[in-house]
Structures are given as structure tokens and as C-alpha cells.
Design a protein around this motif. Structure first.
Motif, PDB file in Angstrom:
ATOM      1  N   THR A 259       0.810  -1.234   0.000  1.00 42.24           N
ATOM      2  CA  THR A 259       0.000   0.000   0.000  1.00 42.24           C
ATOM      3  C   THR A 259       0.832   1.269   0.000  1.00 42.24           C
ATOM      4  OG1 THR A 259      -0.096  -0.001   2.430  1.00 42.24           O
ATOM      5  CG2 THR A 259      -1.870  -1.142   1.235  1.00 42.24           C
ATOM      6  N   GLY A 260       2.126   1.134   0.271  1.00 41.09           N
ATOM      7  CA  GLY A 260       2.955   2.325   0.339  1.00 41.09           C
ATOM      8  C   GLY A 260       2.701   3.151   1.589  1.00 41.09           C
ATOM      9  N   ARG A 261       2.097   2.566   2.602  1.00 36.57           N
ATOM     10  CA  ARG A 261       1.802   3.275   3.845  1.00 36.57           C
ATOM     11  C   ARG A 261       2.701   2.761   4.965  1.00 36.57           C
ATOM     12  NH1 ARG A 261      -2.650   6.721   3.909  1.00 36.57           N
ATOM     13  NH2 ARG A 261      -3.434   6.909   1.776  1.00 36.57           N
ATOM     14  N   ASP A 262       2.760   3.559   6.060  1.00 34.08           N
ATOM     15  CA  ASP A 262       3.590   3.237   7.220  1.00 34.08           C
ATOM     16  C   ASP A 262       2.690   3.148   8.443  1.00 34.08           C
ATOM     17  OD1 ASP A 262       5.360   3.057   9.302  1.00 34.08           O
ATOM     18  OD2 ASP A 262       6.550   4.821   8.764  1.00 34.08           O
ATOM     19  N   LEU A 263       2.512   1.947   8.980  1.00 29.19           N
ATOM     20  CA  LEU A 263       1.595   1.740  10.091  1.00 29.19           C
ATOM     21  C   LEU A 263       2.148   2.212  11.436  1.00 29.19           C
ATOM     22  CD1 LEU A 263      -0.055  -1.654   9.153  1.00 29.19           C
ATOM     23  CD2 LEU A 263      -1.238   0.483   9.651  1.00 29.19           C
ATOM     24  N   SER A 264       3.321   2.825  11.420  1.00 28.48           N
ATOM     25  CA  SER A 264       3.801   3.467  12.641  1.00 28.48           C
ATOM     26  C   SER A 264       3.348   4.928  12.704  1.00 28.48           C
ATOM     27  CB  SER A 264       5.332   3.386  12.723  1.00 28.48           C
ATOM     28  OG  SER A 264       5.936   4.159  11.677  1.00 28.48           O
ATOM     29  N   ARG A 265       2.801   5.434  11.597  1.00 23.26           N
ATOM     30  CA  ARG A 265       2.334   6.825  11.535  1.00 23.26           C
ATOM     31  C   ARG A 265       0.838   6.886  11.861  1.00 23.26           C
ATOM     32  NH1 ARG A 265       1.985   9.034   6.920  1.00 23.26           N
ATOM     33  NH2 ARG A 265       2.457  11.180   7.549  1.00 23.26           N
ATOM     34  N   LEU A 266       0.447   7.838  12.693  1.00 20.30           N
ATOM     35  CA  LEU A 266      -0.951   7.985  13.094  1.00 20.30           C
ATOM     36  C   LEU A 266      -1.844   8.241  11.892  1.00 20.30           C
ATOM     37  CD1 LEU A 266      -3.144   8.269  15.261  1.00 20.30           C
ATOM     38  CD2 LEU A 266      -2.513  10.685  15.473  1.00 20.30           C
ATOM     39  N   GLU A 267      -1.393   9.085  10.944  1.00 18.37           N
ATOM     40  CA  GLU A 267      -2.235   9.416   9.792  1.00 18.37           C
ATOM     41  C   GLU A 267      -2.569   8.175   8.969  1.00 18.37           C
ATOM     42  OE1 GLU A 267       0.528  10.847  10.649  1.00 18.37           O
ATOM     43  OE2 GLU A 267       0.294  13.037  10.753  1.00 18.37           O
ATOM     44  N   ASP A 268      -1.564   7.317   8.760  1.00 12.79           N
ATOM     45  CA  ASP A 268      -1.807   6.111   7.969  1.00 12.79           C
ATOM     46  C   ASP A 268      -2.688   5.119   8.724  1.00 12.79           C
ATOM     47  OD1 ASP A 268      -0.395   7.098   5.863  1.00 12.79           O
ATOM     48  OD2 ASP A 268       1.468   6.055   6.351  1.00 12.79           O
ATOM     49  N   LYS A 269      -2.497   5.015  10.047  1.00 12.73           N
ATOM     50  CA  LYS A 269      -3.388   4.168  10.840  1.00 12.73           C
ATOM     51  C   LYS A 269      -4.835   4.636  10.710  1.00 12.73           C
ATOM     52  CE  LYS A 269      -0.182   2.720  14.516  1.00 12.73           C
ATOM     53  NZ  LYS A 269       0.134   2.868  15.954  1.00 12.73           N
ATOM     54  N   LEU A 270      -5.049   5.955  10.782  1.00 15.00           N
ATOM     55  CA  LEU A 270      -6.401   6.501  10.699  1.00 15.00           C
ATOM     56  C   LEU A 270      -7.011   6.227   9.338  1.00 15.00           C
ATOM     57  CD1 LEU A 270      -8.694   8.120  11.959  1.00 15.00           C
ATOM     58  CD2 LEU A 270      -7.554  10.213  11.201  1.00 15.00           C
ATOM     59  N   ASP A 271      -6.204   6.371   8.261  1.00 14.72           N
ATOM     60  CA  ASP A 271      -6.733   6.097   6.916  1.00 14.72           C
ATOM     61  C   ASP A 271      -7.173   4.639   6.787  1.00 14.72           C
ATOM     62  OD1 ASP A 271      -6.404   8.659   6.100  1.00 14.72           O
ATOM     63  OD2 ASP A 271      -4.575   8.320   4.938  1.00 14.72           O
ATOM     64  N   PHE A 272      -6.348   3.723   7.291  1.00 17.68           N
ATOM     65  CA  PHE A 272      -6.737   2.314   7.239  1.00 17.68           C
ATOM     66  C   PHE A 272      -8.002   2.063   8.072  1.00 17.68           C
ATOM     67  CE2 PHE A 272      -2.240   1.155   6.027  1.00 17.68           C
ATOM     68  CZ  PHE A 272      -2.584   0.530   4.842  1.00 17.68           C
ATOM     69  N   PHE A 273      -8.070   2.684   9.233  1.00 13.77           N
ATOM     70  CA  PHE A 273      -9.235   2.506  10.109  1.00 13.77           C
ATOM     71  C   PHE A 273     -10.517   2.952   9.397  1.00 13.77           C
ATOM     72  CE2 PHE A 273     -12.128   4.339  13.304  1.00 13.77           C
ATOM     73  CZ  PHE A 273     -12.329   3.247  14.126  1.00 13.77           C
ATOM     74  N   LEU A 274     -10.482   4.127   8.768  1.00 11.94           N
ATOM     75  CA  LEU A 274     -11.666   4.639   8.074  1.00 11.94           C
ATOM     76  C   LEU A 274     -12.005   3.778   6.861  1.00 11.94           C
ATOM     77  CD1 LEU A 274     -10.967   8.489   8.237  1.00 11.94           C
ATOM     78  CD2 LEU A 274     -12.641   7.188   9.555  1.00 11.94           C
ATOM     79  N   ALA A 275     -10.996   3.326   6.136  1.00  9.49           N
ATOM     80  CA  ALA A 275     -11.254   2.487   4.961  1.00  9.49           C
ATOM     81  C   ALA A 275     -11.952   1.198   5.358  1.00  9.49           C
ATOM     82  CB  ALA A 275      -9.939   2.188   4.241  1.00  9.49           C
ATOM     83  N   LEU A 276     -11.511   0.601   6.461  1.00 11.46           N
ATOM     84  CA  LEU A 276     -12.158  -0.631   6.926  1.00 11.46           C
ATOM     85  C   LEU A 276     -13.589  -0.364   7.351  1.00 11.46           C
ATOM     86  CD1 LEU A 276      -9.201  -2.130   8.983  1.00 11.46           C
ATOM     87  CD2 LEU A 276     -10.192  -3.109   6.897  1.00 11.46           C
ATOM     88  N   ARG A 277     -13.849   0.770   7.984  1.00 10.85           N
ATOM     89  CA  ARG A 277     -15.213   1.077   8.414  1.00 10.85           C
ATOM     90  C   ARG A 277     -16.132   1.359   7.230  1.00 10.85           C
ATOM     91  NH1 ARG A 277     -13.384  -0.880  12.058  1.00 10.85           N
ATOM     92  NH2 ARG A 277     -13.435  -0.348  14.272  1.00 10.85           N
TER      93      ARG A 277
END
Length: 624
Positions: free
Chosen positions: A604-622
Motif C-alpha cells: 500500500t505504500g503506507r507506514d503503520l507506525s504513523r498515526l495518519e496512515d493508521k487513521l486512513d486504514f481505520f476509516l477504509a475498513l469502516r
């Protein structure tokens, strides 16, 4: 007599063009008309004769047939003298509305058919006329002016040994000669709504738990009532029904006539109760207009002081208030007027399902504006508990929310104890609905620290989901495949200053409910404390593109390799990024978990240590 008998009489010159399955309908009279709208002269059960002078073009057939169907006529006979043949557009319109259609040969006068029908109907009625008249007289004596529906149903039991109940469209027992299980009542209401939406004529036959019932629609008497609905969807969710524990298929016409008379008597009582609601509806409309136009809180408070004794008689202290917003929406071009239906339905939903007493059932004030219905609910005031936090707005409370009501309480618990109006069980202190607001300078309507308009979470209030728990099944049957009911509930407020915010809060909650799947959905103020508030307002195409960009690479990889990256991502976020807790939940070694997370980041080209990327994944799953 039945329609079938008309075809068996050669001298009448009738030819059936459609409706063969409906030929057992009884004929109770005959009427000749060439009016475009003859509804004012119809009472139901007539054979309508027409020379088609009302038809100017093909578009006229559909509204004419719809009017006849709404009036409950038995059938339509169209003469061939004017046009030479019955137009195909009329044949199709009758087929759509399941209305039997006959062609009358040009050599046969309408007078011949009229005389035949009148002679047959009069002869059939003569034998049992004395008995029917006497029963009608006794029913009228015990009608709305002498005991209401209960007295009428008691007579059905003593005279005809029939157990019967008056039910609302949600299955609430309005009146009854014997107990009726709530599940059975809800099932009967659902059967009736489904049959009505399907265009079937009453009485409808249903079988619940091995017992046969006949369901008779109860429609307004016309006295002060609105004109005949253009579309069944405008009234289907508001009409009462009479449920009789018997199969009416083989009843003689006299008994059917008697039951139709009973429904007319009960309709008078329904009209009386609707008239009694006029004051409450007007109060709600006035308060709603004041709040929406930004009137001064003192002006709104003055109107609330008038409303309080009407909605909660005998209350010594000023009540708290809660706003409920509902909308009924139908697929199509928007031609169905949904506002009045939403208003009547919301009045019914807010009533305790165990309440049969009219005074208890009518302590609700509901207005409607456009397609939206807004309820002003008065709640008995309770002392506010000390706030667990500063400000205590939505999302600022303690951990979790307790309803304070037993799960088995269902919709009844959501509306409160009998005699206390529609107030419900309490939300636990410090829950996500917000604590007591005692600060200054904030916005009372949005749950931030402010004017003190919000009632403490420990006070009584309506629970959105429980309001609909008991009525979801029957209402889903009435909504069919093309309708939706969505409902939003605000937090309680204790002053006029909080009503504007409560109204907006209820509207936001309803939009959250509208974003969910299902025909009947609700959301409460406690669900507006996080990302859930934002998701319904993101356009569908943006949501799809966002989730596809983030999650499609993971789904494709899972399909090819059975790597379970999506479940791993969900668990990782749910464990707040804790490697040890997530590995333990998934029964994986930490190194295996690190490998999977690394693969997710690579794809995905994202970094799961970053809050912004965690939030994007969280919203996408919801949103997926």
C-alpha cells in the motif's frame, strides 16, 4: 352476489377482459359514471359502469383505475358503444391494480345491467336483513359514544363468538377482546402491510402459529379526513387493522357486511383520536418553527411552558426534552407525499407498545416539514448526577454506556413505564452520550462544554435502537422493496437553549442511520462522538475510491496467497498497534506478525507506525 355470476347471465352481454382471479368478489351495488373522479359517490363493493367519456387519451386510464381501486369497488364494466372496443391502456391499468374488467356489448343498455344487479343484491339481503339491522343497531349503540372499540369487540365475542383485536401498523394492540401475544400481533401487522402493498383486497387471510386470522383494513370515515390517497404508500404505514381469529373465506355476505360495519365504527374512533392529536401537533409545529427560525430562548421557553402540561399532565416540575427525527423515503420520482406518513408513524413508534389507554398513548407531539417528521418528547425531570469530567460533552464521558434497562425490556423499556409517557430507560453515568454540562460559553447543541442545556447522562431518555426493535419486522413488510424508515434521537436537554442543538443532533443521527443498510434503521446521539459522524456525508464515489486504493491490493494478495492480511490489519488496529497483544489474539509469533504488517506496508505504500496512515486504514475498513 359475486362477480362470477354476472358472466353466467348471457342477457347481460358481458365479456371478461382481465381479473379472472378476482371473480369471487361480492357485489353490493352498481353505479354508472363518466366522471374522471367519481370517488365521492363510491362507498365500496360497487360494479362501476362507464361509457368511457372521461377518457381523452391513454394517460387518463391509470388515474381513473387508481381512484376506483382506492374506493374499493368490486369491478369495472366498460361500454363498447363509444370507442368500438375497450382501449388496451385501460386493460393494462386494471391488470396492474388487480381490478376485474368487463366489456359491455354495444347492444346492451347499462339500465339492463343495473336492474339485474339491484334485483339480485336486494333478494340476497332480504333473508337476513332483520338480523343484520339489529346487530348494526346494537353495534352503533356501543360505538365510539358508548364504550369505544372495546365495546364493539365485546359484542363480536358475545354475538358471533369471534375473538378480535384492533392493531396498529406496528402491531400494537389498540383494543382487544382477549390477550394476544406481542409476536403474533407483530406478525399479523406484517401480513396485513405486505398484503396491502401487494394490492390485495381485504379481508386478508393469514396463518400465525397454526391459527387462521382474517385481517380487515380500517380506513378513515372521510369526516374531516384527507382526500383519497393517490398512492397506497401514502397511507399504508398509518392505518389500523381489525384482526379476527377466523377464516372469512366462506362467510356469508351478511357476516362480511357486519364486519365491514365494525371497521367503519372503529374508523370513527380512529378519527376522534386523530382529532385529539391536533393540539399536540400544532404545539410541536410552533416549537419547531421557533427553533428553526432562531427565535429567542425566552420565546421558545414560553411555548414549552404551554406544551408541558399538555404532554405530561400533573407534572409539578419543568420537564426535560428530547427530539426525535424520522423520515420515510420511497424509491422513484418523489411523487409520494411522505411527510404525513412519517408523522403518523413516528407518533405510533413513540408509544409504549403495552399502552392501550388513549391518554397514555397520546402524550407525544409530532410535527412534519416536507418529508421529515419531528417529535418533541417530554421526559420527567430527574436530578443531574455530578459530572465525571469537565465539560462532559459527547465523546468526553467515561468508559462505555449502560442503558440501565434489562435487555429483555426491548421497545417497552425504551419508552418508559406505563403512564409516564414515552420516556425510556436511563443511560449510565459517564457514558458516551455525555455528562452534565456546567461550563460556560460552549455550544449546548453539539455536546461541547457550554450552557448547561444538556441533561446528565444518568437521566431518562429514549434509546434509538430499542425504539425500533419491536416494530422493525412489520414495518419492513409495509416498506417493501422500495421504502426506508430512518430515525435519529437527540440527547435529552433541560431548557429552551438546548433545543436547537438537539434538533441538529437528531438530524445528524438520522443521517448516520440512513448510511446503514436495511429498511428500518435508527441512530442515537451517542453514536455521534467519533468518525461515525463523518462517514455518512462522504460521497459514495469518494468512499469507493478511497477504500479501493487502500484495501484492494490487500484483498487481491489475500485471494492469491491466502495471507489473511485484511484480518491482520483489523486486529493490529484494534490492538492499538501493540505487537504482543495482536500476536496473542491472532495466535501468531511476533515475527510472523511483523512480516505480515511489512507486507501490508509494501503493498500500500503506507507506514503503520504513523498515526495518519493508521487513521486512513481505520476509516477504509469502516467504509468497506
Amino acid at each position: 352476489m359475486r362477480l362470477r355470476a354476472l358472466l353466467e347471465t348471457d342477457a347481460l352481454g358481458l365479456r371478461l377482459l382481465g381479473g379472472e382471479d378476482e371473480l369471487d368478489r361480492p357485489v353490493r351495488g352498481v353505479m354508472t359514471t363518466d366522471l374522471r373522479d367519481p370517488s365521492r359517490y363510491l362507498s365500496g363493493g360497487e360494479l362501476v359502469l362507464t361509457g368511457l367519456a372521461w377518457r381523452r387519451d391513454a394517460a387518463d386510464s391509470e388515474p381513473f383505475v387508481r381512484i376506483l381501486t382506492a374506493a374499493g369497488v368490486a369491478g369495472l364494466a366498460a361500454g363498447e358503444a363509444e370507442l368500438g372496443a375497450v382501449p388496451e391502456d385501460l386493460v393494462q391499468a386494471c391488470s396492474r391494480h388487480r381490478l376485474p374488467l368487463f366489456a359491455v356489448h354495444e347492444s346492451v343498455a347499462f339500465a339492463t345491467i343495473t336492474e339485474h344487479v339491484v334485483r339480485q343484491v336486494s333478494g340476497e339481503r332480504a333473508g337476513d336483513l332483520a338480523v343484520v339491522v339489529d346487530r348494526h343497531r346494537r353495534l352503533m349503540t356501543s360505538g365510539p359514544s358508548g364504550g369505544g372499540p372495546e365495546a364493539v369487540l365485546d359484542l363480536l365475542g358475545t354475538d358471533l363468538d369471534l375473538r378480535a383485536w384492533v392493531l396498529s401498523p406496528t402491531g400494537r394492540r389498540v383494543a382487544g377482546s382477549a390477550p394476544l401475544p406481542a409476536r403474533t400481533a407483530a406478525a399479523l401487522a406484517g401480513e396485513h402491510l405486505a398484503a396491502t402493498r401487494g394490492g390485495r383486497r381485504g379481508p386478508h387471510r393469514a396463518r400465525v402459529a397454526g391459527t387462521a386470522y382474517s385481517l380487515f383494513p380500517i380506513r378513515g370515515t372521510g369526516r374531516g379526513a384527507a382526500p383519497a390517497a393517490r398512492d397506497v404508500r401514502e397511507t399504508v404505514l398509518a392505518e389500523w387493522l381489525l384482526a379476527v381469529e377466523a377464516d372469512a373465506a366462506d362467510w356469508p355476505a351478511a357476516r362480511l357486511d357486519l364486519l365491514q360495519g365494525v371497521t367503519q365504527l372503529i374508523a370513527v374512533e380512529r378519527d376522534r383520536r386523530d382529532a385529539a392529536r391536533t393540539v399536540r401537533r400544532r404545539l410541536a409545529q410552533e416549537v419547531l418553527e421557533l427553533v428553526q427560525t432562531g427565535a429567542a430562548p425566552t420565546e421558545v421557553a414560553a411555548r414549552l411552558r404551554v406544551a408541558a402540561p399538555v404532554l405530561l399532565p400533573g407534572l409539578g416540575t419543568a420537564p426535560h426534552w428530547q427530539i426525535v427525527v424520522a423520515r420515510v423515503e420511497w424509491d422513484g420520482d418523489g411523487a409520494v407525499e411522505a411527510g404525513p406518513a412519517a408523522q403518523a408513524l413516528l407518533e405510533e413508534v413513540l408509544v409504549d407498545p403495552a399502552a392501550m389507554d388513549a391518554d397514555t398513548a397520546d402524550r407525544v407531539a409530532v410535527a412534519h416539514s416536507g418529508d421529515e417528521a419531528v417529535a418533541l418528547v417530554a421526559l420527567p425531570a430527574v436530578a443531574a448526577a455530578p459530572s465525571a469530567g469537565s465539560g462532559g460533552g459527547a465523546g468526553a464521558g467515561g468508559a462505555g454506556r449502560a442503558d440501565g434497562t434489562d435487555e429483555a425490556g426491548g421497545a417497552q423499556a425504551a419508552r418508559g413505564a406505563a403512564g409516564a409517557g414515552p420516556a425510556a430507560g436511563a443511560a449510565g453515568a459517564g457514558g458516551s452520550g455525555g455528562g452534565a454540562e456546567t461550563g460556560a460559553g460552549g455550544d449546548a447543541g453539539t455536546g461541547t462544554a457550554g450552557s448547561g442545556a444538556r441533561v446528565d447522562a444518568g437521566g431518562p431518555g429514549l434509546d434509538a435502537e430499542r425504539l425500533l426493535a419491536a416494530v422493525r419486522a412489520p414495518l419492513s413488510a409495509g416498506l417493501g422493496d422500495d421504502g426506508r424508515l430512518t430515525l435519529g434521537v437527540s440527547a435529552p436537554v433541560h431548557s429552551a437553549e438546548g433545543l436547537r442543538g438537539a434538533l441538529e443532533e437528531a438530524r445528524h443521527a438520522r443521517r448516520v442511520a440512513a448510511a446503514r443498510p436495511g429498511r428500518v434503521c435508527a441512530a442515537g446521539h451517542d453514536e455521534l462522538a467519533s468518525h461515525v459522524l463523518l462517514l455518512p456525508f462522504v460521497p459514495d464515489d469518494v468512499r469507493r475510491a478511497f477504500t479501493a486504493r487502500l484495501l484492494d491490493p490487500l484483498r487481491d494478495y489475500d485471494r492469491r496467497h491466502r495471507a489473511e492480511l485484511i484480518p491482520t490489519l483489523e486486529a493490529f488496529l484494534d490492538c492499538d498497534g501493540s505487537w504482543t497483544r495482536c500476536a496473542s489474539r491472532l495466535h501468531l509469533h511476533v515475527n510472523t506478525l511483523r512480516y505480515r504488517v511489512g507486507r501490508i506496508e509494501q503493498l500500500t505504500g503506507r507506514d503503520l507506525s504513523r498515526l495518519e496512515d493508521k487513521l486512513d486504514f481505520f476509516l477504509a475498513l469502516r467504509m468497506s
